[in-house]
Write a protein that holds these residues in place. Structure first.
Motif, mmCIF file in Angstrom:
data_model
loop_
_atom_site.group_PDB
_atom_site.id
_atom_site.type_symbol
_atom_site.label_atom_id
_atom_site.label_comp_id
_atom_site.label_asym_id
_atom_site.label_seq_id
_atom_site.Cartn_x
_atom_site.Cartn_y
_atom_site.Cartn_z
ATOM 1 N N GLN A 175 -18.212 -21.721 21.943
ATOM 2 C CA GLN A 175 -19.801 -21.819 22.013
ATOM 3 C C GLN A 175 -20.333 -20.718 20.885
ATOM 4 O OE1 GLN A 175 -22.099 -21.125 25.823
ATOM 5 N NE2 GLN A 175 -19.756 -21.174 26.882
ATOM 6 N N ARG A 176 -19.564 -19.835 20.587
ATOM 7 C CA ARG A 176 -20.229 -18.905 19.476
ATOM 8 C C ARG A 176 -20.002 -19.573 18.089
ATOM 9 N NH1 ARG A 176 -20.108 -12.986 20.340
ATOM 10 N NH2 ARG A 176 -21.422 -13.288 18.428
ATOM 11 N N LEU A 177 -18.779 -20.104 18.085
ATOM 12 C CA LEU A 177 -18.458 -20.817 16.934
ATOM 13 C C LEU A 177 -19.520 -22.206 16.564
ATOM 14 C CD1 LEU A 177 -14.546 -20.886 16.865
ATOM 15 C CD2 LEU A 177 -16.060 -19.596 15.429
ATOM 16 N N ALA A 178 -19.699 -22.911 17.696
ATOM 17 C CA ALA A 178 -20.448 -24.041 17.416
ATOM 18 C C ALA A 178 -21.723 -23.675 17.378
ATOM 19 C CB ALA A 178 -20.471 -24.911 18.961
ATOM 20 N N GLY A 179 -22.373 -22.540 17.895
ATOM 21 C CA GLY A 179 -23.630 -22.157 17.455
ATOM 22 C C GLY A 179 -23.914 -21.730 16.073
ATOM 23 N N ASP A 180 -22.919 -21.087 15.446
ATOM 24 C CA ASP A 180 -22.945 -20.825 14.009
ATOM 25 C C ASP A 180 -22.707 -21.957 12.846
ATOM 26 O OD1 ASP A 180 -23.725 -18.087 14.923
ATOM 27 O OD2 ASP A 180 -21.818 -17.463 14.271
ATOM 28 N N ALA A 181 -21.977 -23.091 13.671
ATOM 29 C CA ALA A 181 -21.687 -24.164 12.801
ATOM 30 C C ALA A 181 -22.624 -25.059 12.321
ATOM 31 C CB ALA A 181 -20.352 -24.726 13.168
ATOM 32 N N ASP A 182 -22.442 -25.604 11.259
ATOM 33 C CA ASP A 182 -23.456 -26.589 10.588
ATOM 34 C C ASP A 182 -23.015 -27.890 10.952
ATOM 35 O OD1 ASP A 182 -24.811 -24.741 8.690
ATOM 36 O OD2 ASP A 182 -23.018 -24.252 7.961
ATOM 37 N N LEU A 183 -21.725 -27.942 11.302
ATOM 38 C CA LEU A 183 -21.220 -29.386 11.634
ATOM 39 C C LEU A 183 -19.974 -29.104 12.753
ATOM 40 C CD1 LEU A 183 -20.697 -32.386 11.248
ATOM 41 C CD2 LEU A 183 -19.107 -31.725 9.339
ATOM 42 N N VAL A 184 -20.261 -29.702 13.739
ATOM 43 C CA VAL A 184 -19.306 -29.783 15.065
ATOM 44 C C VAL A 184 -18.803 -31.136 14.953
ATOM 45 C CG1 VAL A 184 -18.751 -28.851 17.339
ATOM 46 C CG2 VAL A 184 -20.402 -27.783 15.909
ATOM 47 N N VAL A 185 -17.481 -31.348 15.193
ATOM 48 C CA VAL A 185 -16.977 -32.467 15.261
ATOM 49 C C VAL A 185 -15.744 -32.419 16.657
ATOM 50 C CG1 VAL A 185 -15.489 -34.571 14.118
ATOM 51 C CG2 VAL A 185 -17.203 -33.021 12.960
ATOM 52 N N ALA A 186 -16.056 -33.185 17.610
ATOM 53 C CA ALA A 186 -14.991 -33.356 18.439
ATOM 54 C C ALA A 186 -13.922 -34.531 18.270
ATOM 55 C CB ALA A 186 -15.693 -33.504 19.842
ATOM 56 N N VAL A 187 -12.859 -34.261 18.588
ATOM 57 C CA VAL A 187 -11.562 -35.125 18.206
ATOM 58 C C VAL A 187 -11.038 -35.494 19.463
ATOM 59 C CG1 VAL A 187 -9.635 -35.894 16.727
ATOM 60 C CG2 VAL A 187 -11.333 -34.427 15.767
ATOM 61 N N MET A 188 -11.045 -36.764 19.677
ATOM 62 C CA MET A 188 -10.280 -37.350 21.020
ATOM 63 C C MET A 188 -9.681 -38.452 20.903
ATOM 64 S SD MET A 188 -12.057 -38.237 24.821
ATOM 65 C CE MET A 188 -12.854 -36.614 25.017
ATOM 66 N N ALA A 189 -8.301 -38.434 21.012
ATOM 67 C CA ALA A 189 -7.493 -39.748 20.717
ATOM 68 C C ALA A 189 -7.509 -40.022 19.318
ATOM 69 C CB ALA A 189 -7.799 -40.595 21.654
ATOM 70 N N GLY A 190 -7.581 -38.916 18.329
ATOM 71 C CA GLY A 190 -7.462 -39.065 17.088
ATOM 72 C C GLY A 190 -8.860 -39.723 16.559
ATOM 73 N N LEU A 191 -9.911 -40.025 17.504
ATOM 74 C CA LEU A 191 -11.294 -40.432 17.011
ATOM 75 C C LEU A 191 -12.233 -39.084 16.893
ATOM 76 C CD1 LEU A 191 -11.541 -43.472 19.333
ATOM 77 C CD2 LEU A 191 -10.842 -43.463 17.081
ATOM 78 N N PRO A 192 -12.913 -39.042 15.743
ATOM 79 C CA PRO A 192 -13.690 -37.938 15.620
ATOM 80 C C PRO A 192 -15.319 -38.393 16.050
ATOM 81 C CG PRO A 192 -13.609 -39.091 13.601
ATOM 82 C CD PRO A 192 -12.659 -39.747 14.552
ATOM 83 N N MET A 193 -15.737 -37.650 16.608
ATOM 84 C CA MET A 193 -17.027 -37.824 17.190
ATOM 85 C C MET A 193 -18.115 -36.460 16.929
ATOM 86 S SD MET A 193 -16.095 -38.842 20.960
ATOM 87 C CE MET A 193 -14.634 -37.830 21.015
ATOM 88 N N VAL A 194 -19.106 -36.866 16.067
ATOM 89 C CA VAL A 194 -20.162 -35.612 15.659
ATOM 90 C C VAL A 194 -20.825 -35.112 16.628
ATOM 91 C CG1 VAL A 194 -21.935 -34.994 14.066
ATOM 92 C CG2 VAL A 194 -20.142 -36.528 13.312
ATOM 93 N N LEU A 195 -20.698 -33.953 17.080
ATOM 94 C CA LEU A 195 -21.654 -33.226 18.275
ATOM 95 C C LEU A 195 -22.690 -32.718 17.663
ATOM 96 C CD1 LEU A 195 -18.858 -31.732 20.352
ATOM 97 C CD2 LEU A 195 -19.710 -33.797 20.577
ATOM 98 N N LYS A 196 -22.621 -31.971 16.342
ATOM 99 C CA LYS A 196 -23.929 -31.517 15.689
ATOM 100 C C LYS A 196 -23.628 -31.601 14.202
ATOM 101 C CE LYS A 196 -25.180 -26.527 15.124
ATOM 102 N NZ LYS A 196 -25.035 -25.120 15.531
ATOM 103 N N SER A 197 -24.836 -31.833 13.749
ATOM 104 C CA SER A 197 -24.652 -31.933 12.192
ATOM 105 C C SER A 197 -26.010 -31.260 11.716
ATOM 106 C CB SER A 197 -24.453 -33.442 11.964
ATOM 107 O OG SER A 197 -24.577 -33.466 10.335
ATOM 108 N N SER A 198 -26.217 -30.605 10.564
ATOM 109 C CA SER A 198 -27.241 -30.139 9.858
ATOM 110 C C SER A 198 -27.145 -30.777 8.429
ATOM 111 C CB SER A 198 -27.240 -28.694 9.996
ATOM 112 O OG SER A 198 -26.286 -28.026 8.940
ATOM 113 N N LEU A 199 -26.441 -31.892 8.348
ATOM 114 C CA LEU A 199 -26.178 -32.590 7.112
ATOM 115 C C LEU A 199 -27.240 -33.501 6.900
ATOM 116 C CD1 LEU A 199 -22.494 -33.107 7.130
ATOM 117 C CD2 LEU A 199 -23.475 -31.029 6.010
ATOM 118 N N PRO A 200 -27.673 -33.807 5.744
ATOM 119 C CA PRO A 200 -28.475 -34.966 5.462
ATOM 120 C C PRO A 200 -28.410 -36.210 5.940
ATOM 121 C CG PRO A 200 -28.034 -34.059 3.346
ATOM 122 C CD PRO A 200 -27.209 -33.241 4.513
#
Length: 176
Positions: free
Chosen positions: A151-176
């Motif tokens: 939770q602390r890492l995700a709170g500080d991160a600009d980008l959070v990607v969950a990977v399940m079965a080799g598939l990335p899913m963006v959970l959080k992004s502050s990218l344009p």
């Protein structure tokens, strides 16, 4: 995902989800010199084999630094032109739990070092909260501490990607 990296990216997923390979691809795709900060300790033959497979899968072109406990010092040594992969926060936390260190203090040091790092950092971590409640106190403490750390890492991160079965899913992004 290739190109520029934000200051902090968290790649999270279950065991054998493909998160390390995805994180390696992010760092390699940045075009920057690559630094791999490893937190695993080879306590037995199985772990030695696992570390060797990870190293072989990464290939050449990485500067590897082993930092099972002191990620803050390893991050302080990073050069601004590099891209950094920390693999992984879960083993780092395990090492501190087994050493009976102050987890809150170590987490604070890690978060400060990530914030101060002059290069973009991709940090890998396991999601441990989707399983059954562990049967012993140490395992329950680990699960709880890992959840708080994530939770602390995700709170500080600009980008959070969950990977399940080799598939990335963006959970959080502050990218344009």
């Amino acid at each position: 995902m290739t190109g520029s990296l934000p200051p902090l990216t968290l790649v999270i997923g279950g065991a054998r989800s493909g998160k390390s390979a995805f994180a390696e691809g992010l760092v390699a795709g940045s075009g920057r010199p690559r630094r791999y900060i490893a937190t695993a300790e080879a306590w037995d033959d199985e772990m030695r084999d696992r570390i060797a497979r990870h190293r072989a899968d990464r290939g050449t072109g990485w500067i590897t630094v082993e930092a099972p406990l002191d990620l803050a010092a390893a991050l302080a040594a990073v050069r601004a032109e590099e891209a950094v992969l920390v693999d992984c926060a879960t083993l780092w936390l395990t090492n501190h739990l087994l050493a009976d260190h102050d987890i809150a203090a170590e987490t604070g040091r890690l978060l400060a070092a990530l914030s101060d790092c002059p290069a973009p950092v991709v940090i890998v971590s396991n999601e441990t909260g989707w399983g059954i409640v562990p049967e012993n106190a140490l395992a329950r403490r680990f699960r709880d501490e890992q959840g708080r750390l994530n939770q602390r890492l995700a709170g500080d991160a600009d980008l959070v990607v969950a990977v399940m079965a080799g598939l990335p899913m963006v959970l959080k992004s502050s990218l344009p």
